[in-house]
Scaffold this active site. Sequence first.
Site, PDB file in Angstrom:
ATOM      1  N   SER A 174     -12.666  -7.140   5.095  1.00  0.00           N
ATOM      2  CA  SER A 174     -11.825  -6.389   4.154  1.00  0.00           C
ATOM      3  C   SER A 174     -10.439  -6.985   3.944  1.00  0.00           C
ATOM      4  O   SER A 174      -9.753  -6.611   3.003  1.00  0.00           O
ATOM      5  CB  SER A 174     -11.682  -4.930   4.602  1.00  0.00           C
ATOM      6  OG  SER A 174     -10.845  -4.832   5.725  1.00  0.00           O
ATOM      7  N   LYS A 195      -5.108  -3.339   7.751  1.00  0.00           N
ATOM      8  CA  LYS A 195      -4.904  -3.274   6.294  1.00  0.00           C
ATOM      9  C   LYS A 195      -3.469  -3.632   5.957  1.00  0.00           C
ATOM     10  O   LYS A 195      -2.603  -3.668   6.818  1.00  0.00           O
ATOM     11  CB  LYS A 195      -5.184  -1.863   5.752  1.00  0.00           C
ATOM     12  CG  LYS A 195      -6.565  -1.326   6.018  1.00  0.00           C
ATOM     13  CD  LYS A 195      -7.632  -2.014   5.230  1.00  0.00           C
ATOM     14  CE  LYS A 195      -8.985  -1.387   5.559  1.00  0.00           C
ATOM     15  NZ  LYS A 195     -10.091  -2.214   5.198  1.00  0.00           N
TER      16      LYS A 195
END
Length: 145
Positions: free
Chosen positions: A21, A63
């Site tokens: 991701s 993230k």
Amino acid sequence: MAGLLAIRIWVVEPAVVDSDSMEPTLNPGSLVFVFKAAPQLSGIHPGDVVVFQSPEDNSTVIKRVVAMGNQTVEVRDAVLFVDGVAPDEPFVDYKSIDGTHFSLRHVPPGEVFVMGDNRERSIDSRDFGTLPLSSLQGLVLGAGR
């Protein structure tokens, strides 16, 4: 030996990236170092890559912070807009996410909005919402803004 243990517990801890991701910034299997004291010492800023526990399954997640409290976030035709301005994001592959949209949201005070650099494959604040600053466990060193 006690000093090294103290550093790992409170200052810097190694972690292995286990998803795609954050590609191309961080690849699966990469070793990163998490500066655990960063949220308290230097604060968190847009563009920082952070570590936290997933609100969905409690796994460790990495993230990028794209917006802070009192800012607005939206995605129009794959392009992120923060307070109506598109930040420079050379790491995002816009061709892979062309046509995606996320309606305008306000980030509450004391919270952050996070997204993966691999927007096509990332489960992030678009899915689970904003995160309290207090839930951030550290800053990934060397991931850059």
